[in-house]
Design a protein around this motif. Structure first.
Motif, short mmCIF file in Angstrom:
data_model
loop_
_atom_site.label_atom_id
_atom_site.label_comp_id
_atom_site.label_asym_id
_atom_site.label_seq_id
_atom_site.Cartn_x
_atom_site.Cartn_y
_atom_site.Cartn_z
N LEU A 219 0.83 -1.21 0.00
CA LEU A 219 0.00 0.00 0.00
C LEU A 219 0.86 1.25 0.00
O LEU A 219 0.56 2.22 -0.70
CB LEU A 219 -0.94 0.00 1.21
N THR A 221 3.89 1.55 -1.16
CA THR A 221 4.54 1.66 -2.48
C THR A 221 3.57 2.26 -3.48
O THR A 221 3.93 3.14 -4.28
CB THR A 221 5.00 0.27 -2.97
N LEU A 222 2.31 1.81 -3.42
CA LEU A 222 1.29 2.32 -4.33
C LEU A 222 1.04 3.80 -4.06
O LEU A 222 0.95 4.61 -4.99
CB LEU A 222 0.00 1.52 -4.14
N ALA A 223 0.96 4.18 -2.78
CA ALA A 223 0.72 5.57 -2.41
C ALA A 223 1.87 6.45 -2.90
O ALA A 223 1.65 7.56 -3.41
CB ALA A 223 0.57 5.70 -0.90
N GLU A 226 1.52 6.96 -6.64
CA GLU A 226 0.43 7.89 -6.95
C GLU A 226 0.86 9.31 -6.69
O GLU A 226 0.57 10.22 -7.46
CB GLU A 226 -0.81 7.54 -6.11
#
Lengths: 231, 53
Positions: A219, A221-223, A226
């Motif tokens: 999560l 890494t995704l944030a 983004e």
């Protein structure tokens, strides 16, 4: 909830079975201890809990060293998981020890007893470890926590050997295993089962906690991706 | 010999309360994270994350 890996459910089932069998043995098979009576049965999960917590802290030591040497993410996640689980077992040992101590010696805690004090220090170190993991600077927390984990794990031999600092007559904490206690075979069998059950529980809980670290990292890494796209 | 059963009872009660609370907290945290991951369309596979090594 998606459990971590297809072997997790069988491992969990085996762990619960081991715990149930060890409890049955401790309460239904092992005879009452002559001097202390029923409360002596705390021994099985108190000492097994201590062995489980030392094992978890040994994992923290190895994983932290590997992380410092290689910057491996897996070892950092494992260190965090084992440290937290070890802290829980450390808490169990401290509380059961105090309850047993109050029954056996009519005192909850004695500051003159090195085993009790060093164990409390170990508990405080790993409380700090967990708090650092939770609230530390994300850019530096893995390195700082690894160093703290190594220092904490290195104090485990001190806890074990601290009892030797006092002369035999002054020692409060017993050395049952070292002095040939557990003479009845059922005592040894109950103790062995408890140790295996607690180690299995440590493994399963560490595995689950490791999974939390994995999903959190995904999560984060995704944030980060983004945020960099938005920028 | 004094009756030490109450101490035994409280000792084991402490063990199971601590373990139950911790296991509950692990389950709660994992469920919450996996819901968040699902909302973002993430495949929550251990191999995907740790391939960063």
């Amino acid at each position: 909830m998606a459990l971590p890996g297809r072997y997790f459910r069988p491992a969990l089932a085996i762990t619960f079975a081991l715990v149930a069998v060890s409890l049955f043995f401790v309460f239904m098979v092992v005879p009452n201890e002559r001097v202390m009576g029923a409360v002596q049965r705390i021994f099985y999960f108190h000492v097994a809990g201590a062995i489980a917590c030392y094992t978890a802290f040994a994992v923290v030591l190895v994983a932290s060293i590997i992380h410092l040497a290689t910057q491996s993410l897996k070892s950092d996640l494992l260190s965090a998981a084992a440290g937290e689980v070890g802290f829980v077992f450390c808490t169990i040992v401290l509380i059961t020890g105090m309850i047993w101590g109050h029954s056996a010696w009519n005192t909850w805690f004695r500051w003159e007893e090195p085993r009790l004090v060093t164990f409390l220090v170990l508990w405080l170190i790993f409380l700090s470890f967990s708090l650092l993991r939770e609230f530390g600077d994300p850019a530096k927390v893995s390195v700082h926590a690894s160093i703290l984990g190594i220092l904490g794990a290195a104090s485990v031999p001190l806890v074990y050997l601290s009892i030797k600092l006092l002369p035999q007559s002054a020692r409060l904490h017993p050395e049952v295993l070292e002095h040939g206690g557990l003479k009845h075979p059922a005592y040894w069998q109950g103790f062995g089962l408890s140790v295996i059950a607690m180690l299995a529980l440590t493994g399963v809980l560490t595995w689950l906690r490791y999974r939390i670290g994995v999903v959190t990292t995904q999560l984060n890494t995704l944030a980060t991706k983004e945020d960099s796209l938005d920028a | 010999m004094p009756d030490t059963f109450p101490d035994l009872f409280w000792g084991y009660t402490a063990i199971w309360i601590i373990l139950a609370l911790y296991i509950w907290s692990l389950g709660y945290r994992l469920s919450k994270l996996e819901r968040a991951a699902k909302q973002r369309g993430l495949v929550t596979d251990e191999r995907a994350t740790t391939s960063q090594d």
